[in-house]
Write an enzyme that holds these catalytic residues in place. Structure first.
Site, PDB file in Angstrom:
ATOM      1  N   ASN A 150      51.625  37.819  41.582  1.00  0.00           N
ATOM      2  CA  ASN A 150      50.512  37.601  40.664  1.00  0.00           C
ATOM      3  C   ASN A 150      50.688  38.440  39.399  1.00  0.00           C
ATOM      4  O   ASN A 150      51.690  39.142  39.256  1.00  0.00           O
ATOM      5  CB  ASN A 150      49.174  37.898  41.358  1.00  0.00           C
ATOM      6  CG  ASN A 150      49.124  39.322  41.857  1.00  0.00           C
ATOM      7  OD1 ASN A 150      49.157  40.267  41.079  1.00  0.00           O
ATOM      8  ND2 ASN A 150      49.059  39.484  43.169  1.00  0.00           N
ATOM      9  N   ASP A 163      46.637  37.504  49.367  1.00  0.00           N
ATOM     10  CA  ASP A 163      45.804  37.210  50.542  1.00  0.00           C
ATOM     11  C   ASP A 163      46.629  36.552  51.647  1.00  0.00           C
ATOM     12  O   ASP A 163      46.348  36.749  52.822  1.00  0.00           O
ATOM     13  CB  ASP A 163      44.643  36.296  50.141  1.00  0.00           C
ATOM     14  CG  ASP A 163      43.613  37.059  49.299  1.00  0.00           C
ATOM     15  OD1 ASP A 163      43.383  38.244  49.605  1.00  0.00           O
ATOM     16  OD2 ASP A 163      43.067  36.486  48.339  1.00  0.00           O
ATOM     17  N   ASP A 169      43.861  42.716  55.381  1.00  0.00           N
ATOM     18  CA  ASP A 169      43.075  43.235  54.259  1.00  0.00           C
ATOM     19  C   ASP A 169      43.091  44.768  54.371  1.00  0.00           C
ATOM     20  O   ASP A 169      42.409  45.352  55.217  1.00  0.00           O
ATOM     21  CB  ASP A 169      41.644  42.688  54.294  1.00  0.00           C
ATOM     22  CG  ASP A 169      40.895  43.033  53.010  1.00  0.00           C
ATOM     23  OD1 ASP A 169      41.044  44.174  52.523  1.00  0.00           O
ATOM     24  OD2 ASP A 169      40.179  42.161  52.492  1.00  0.00           O
ATOM     25  N   ILE A 170      43.919  45.381  53.543  1.00  0.00           N
ATOM     26  CA  ILE A 170      44.157  46.835  53.646  1.00  0.00           C
ATOM     27  C   ILE A 170      42.863  47.612  53.420  1.00  0.00           C
ATOM     28  O   ILE A 170      42.495  48.497  54.196  1.00  0.00           O
ATOM     29  CB  ILE A 170      45.248  47.267  52.636  1.00  0.00           C
ATOM     30  CG1 ILE A 170      46.552  46.520  52.925  1.00  0.00           C
ATOM     31  CG2 ILE A 170      45.460  48.774  52.671  1.00  0.00           C
ATOM     32  CD1 ILE A 170      47.636  46.708  51.872  1.00  0.00           C
ATOM     33  N   PHE A 189      38.544  47.442  44.311  1.00  0.00           N
ATOM     34  CA  PHE A 189      38.577  46.805  43.000  1.00  0.00           C
ATOM     35  C   PHE A 189      38.348  45.316  43.177  1.00  0.00           C
ATOM     36  O   PHE A 189      38.711  44.755  44.212  1.00  0.00           O
ATOM     37  CB  PHE A 189      39.935  47.036  42.313  1.00  0.00           C
ATOM     38  CG  PHE A 189      39.908  48.170  41.341  1.00  0.00           C
ATOM     39  CD1 PHE A 189      39.826  49.481  41.786  1.00  0.00           C
ATOM     40  CD2 PHE A 189      39.957  47.933  39.967  1.00  0.00           C
ATOM     41  CE1 PHE A 189      39.784  50.538  40.892  1.00  0.00           C
ATOM     42  CE2 PHE A 189      39.927  48.983  39.059  1.00  0.00           C
ATOM     43  CZ  PHE A 189      39.833  50.283  39.516  1.00  0.00           C
ATOM     44  N   LYS A 225      31.341  41.534  47.050  1.00  0.00           N
ATOM     45  CA  LYS A 225      32.624  42.041  47.566  1.00  0.00           C
ATOM     46  C   LYS A 225      32.474  43.452  48.121  1.00  0.00           C
ATOM     47  O   LYS A 225      33.077  43.800  49.125  1.00  0.00           O
ATOM     48  CB  LYS A 225      33.678  42.000  46.455  1.00  0.00           C
ATOM     49  CG  LYS A 225      35.097  42.061  46.977  1.00  0.00           C
ATOM     50  CD  LYS A 225      36.125  41.655  45.932  1.00  0.00           C
ATOM     51  CE  LYS A 225      36.193  40.149  45.749  1.00  0.00           C
ATOM     52  NZ  LYS A 225      37.221  39.727  44.813  1.00  0.00           N
TER      53      LYS A 225
HETATM   54  N1  CTP Z   1      42.694  44.189  49.077  1.00  0.00           N
HETATM   55  C1  CTP Z   1      43.465  44.799  50.054  1.00  0.00           C
HETATM   56  N2  CTP Z   1      44.217  44.054  50.903  1.00  0.00           N
HETATM   57  C2  CTP Z   1      44.218  42.712  50.822  1.00  0.00           C
HETATM   58  C3  CTP Z   1      43.444  42.062  49.833  1.00  0.00           C
HETATM   59  C4  CTP Z   1      42.691  42.838  48.972  1.00  0.00           C
HETATM   60  O1  CTP Z   1      43.475  46.038  50.131  1.00  0.00           O
HETATM   61  N3  CTP Z   1      44.970  42.018  51.655  1.00  0.00           N
HETATM   62  C5  CTP Z   1      41.854  45.004  48.198  1.00  0.00           C
HETATM   63  C6  CTP Z   1      42.296  45.034  46.774  1.00  0.00           C
HETATM   64  O2  CTP Z   1      43.198  46.096  46.532  1.00  0.00           O
HETATM   65  C7  CTP Z   1      40.969  45.227  46.036  1.00  0.00           C
HETATM   66  C8  CTP Z   1      39.971  44.491  46.887  1.00  0.00           C
HETATM   67  O3  CTP Z   1      40.565  44.446  48.170  1.00  0.00           O
HETATM   68  O4  CTP Z   1      40.574  46.577  46.038  1.00  0.00           O
HETATM   69  C9  CTP Z   1      39.590  43.121  46.384  1.00  0.00           C
HETATM   70  O5  CTP Z   1      40.547  42.181  46.652  1.00  0.00           O
HETATM   71  P1  CTP Z   1      40.363  40.602  46.403  1.00  0.00           P
HETATM   72  O6  CTP Z   1      41.628  39.969  46.805  1.00  0.00           O
HETATM   73  O7  CTP Z   1      39.924  40.396  44.996  1.00  0.00           O
HETATM   74  O8  CTP Z   1      39.203  40.262  47.367  1.00  0.00           O
HETATM   75  P2  CTP Z   1      39.020  39.014  48.259  1.00  0.00           P
HETATM   76  O9  CTP Z   1      38.217  39.489  49.394  1.00  0.00           O
HETATM   77  O10 CTP Z   1      40.329  38.398  48.557  1.00  0.00           O
HETATM   78  O11 CTP Z   1      38.120  38.041  47.401  1.00  0.00           O
HETATM   79  P3  CTP Z   1      38.488  36.743  46.509  1.00  0.00           P
HETATM   80  O12 CTP Z   1      37.735  35.682  47.131  1.00  0.00           O
HETATM   81  O13 CTP Z   1      37.996  37.090  45.141  1.00  0.00           O
HETATM   82  O14 CTP Z   1      39.976  36.566  46.552  1.00  0.00           O
END
Ligand code: CTP
Length: 413
Positions: free
Chosen positions: A219, A288, A317-318, A338, A352
């Protein structure tokens, strides 16, 4: 009135920059320029030996002030330059500090203006910062090492040295730090140590999910915001680990960096660090999903053949996983998330924050910041939100660090 910019800790400071003799004097010219650019006023002092390497004219032109070279300088009404100059200084920085000059300081020698002024400085009010510069044998010599230890215990702030090729042709430790490294050390020196004793873990950049050996999914995240946060946390006195996806950014000074590529590698790298950390800031744009399995060999296009069908599996999801951990729930690990959104920032950020289970979530509009050096942030917690208007990322990072430090104080009180 403009609010103070916490990333510019040198703005408005008055520094005395002392040069003792060494080839590294040429770097002091660049440092002087950088200090002035950072908003400091700089009064240069040079020893006779320093003036063999670079002229006072150069330093006067760069600092905008006449240079002092003698303790008998008649320009001072009372003829006490060593007293007057040291009383005005926010700090005395000696760069380069030669082996001989430090040996002299150690014994309280004062036979020329620079050492005289160092000895005469009010020791509790005016910090003395030394940037050693010398040949590797001189640096490694027990006498020099003993002197450095003693100077530290006498209250001097002795900076490290660089390693590499030296002017004499030898290779090793002892080079003076580069001007930009010295600048960063000085910015950090004047930054309040609001995160002293904290261990901060930051994820930054994109991840790269391989499809085959030559292709993958990633990305637009540049990593700049996360790197700025790591830099700001180090300046604020924290021990910082930065887990970075594939980005081409220099490691911020003082920060331990672990490079990873995929989301899975990021998760593996983060877990042991999170056991020790007290703050976790998740700025990484973690993918994701990843392809269920990456092809061993490059997927070839065949004449008239169908496009390959990719199937995906979800990455861990870390942030959410760490926010659910025992350490986070018991208040030992403060998690900050973030959100990069494209619209309805407040609503998405609030949702979120709850979904991820973090006390603080930082929202930004992705397309308005990816790859840029500035950003605008919205800090959302359980009580409301705070807007940080568009500014350079380092400035925003310093503000965010101040906010995190405040929250930590609240949770511990
Ligand atoms: N994050 C993470 N591990 C993941 C995905 C996200 O640690 N596998 C963390 C990012 O570093 C950020 C936050 O989660 O701090 C938001 O991630 P985002 O991908 O924007 O959130 P989503 O829950 O995937 O929502 P969206 O529907 O907007 O994709």
């Amino acid at each position: 009135m403009q609010p103070m910019d916490p990333s510019q800790a040198l703005a408005g400071k008055h520094l005395v920059l002392g040069l003792s003799g060494g080839i590294a004097c040429y770097k002091a010219a660049e440092l002087c320029r950088a200090l002035v650019k950072a908003g400091a006023t700089v009064q240069v002092l040079m020893t006779d030996a320093a003036a063999q390497f670079i002229t006072p004219v150069t330093m006067q032109a760069l600092s905008g002030r006449p240079v002092y070279t003698s303790q008998w300088d008649a320009r001072e009404g009372n003829n006490m330059a060593h007293i007057n100059l040291s009383r005005q200084a926010g700090a005395i920085v000696v760069a380069p500090a030669s082996a001989d000059f430090m040996a002299k300081l150690l014994h309280g020698g004062a036979d020329e203006l620079l050492s005289l002024m160092c000895l005469a400085r009010p020791i509790d009010k005016v910090p003395l910062i030394l940037a050693p510069a010398m040949n590797r044998e001189m640096y490694g010599h027990p006498a020099t090492q003993r002197n450095l230890t003693q100077l530290r215990s006498d209250g001097a702030h002795v900076l490290g040295v660089g390693a590499g090729e030296q002017a004499c042709g030898e290779v090793g430790d002892g080079r003076m730090l580069e001007p930009e490294e010295l600048l960063e050390e000085l910015q950090a020196f004047f930054t309040p140590k609001r995160l002293a004793g904290e261990r901060v873990l930051v994820t930054a950049g994109p991840t790269y999910e391989a499809i085959d050996p030559v292709r993958g999914i990633t990305n637009l995240s540049s990593g700049k915001m996360g790197f700025a946060i790591a830099q700001a946390a180090w300046r604020a006195g924290a021990e910082v680990t930065l887990v970075a996806g594939p980005v081409s950014l220099a490691t911020p000074r003082g920060v331990r960096r672990i490079d990873v590529r995929s989301a899975e590698q990021m998760w593996q790298a983060v877990q042991p660090c999170a056991e020790q950390a007290s703050v976790f800031v998740a700025t990484a744009a973690v993918a994701d999903w990843r392809p269920v399995s990456a092809a061993d060999q490059k997927i070839k296009k065949t004449e008239g053949g169908a496009a390959p069908a990719l199937s995906f599996t979800e990455n861990t999801d870390i942030l959410a996983s760490l926010a659910r951990s025992e350490r986070a729930r018991s208040g030992q690990l403060y998690c900050v998330g973030f959100a990069a959104e494209s619209q309805d920032l407040l609503a998405h950020a609030q949702a979120k924050r709850e979904r991820k289970g973090v006390p603080l979530l930082v929202g930004n509009i992705g397309p308005q910041t990816f790859g840029l050096d500035d950003n605008a942030l919205l800090l959302v917690d359980a009580h409301g939100c705070e807007e940080l208007p568009r500014a350079p990322k380092l400035q925003l990072a310093c503000r965010l660090i101040e906010r995190i430090a405040q929250d930590l104080r609240k949770t511990s009180s």
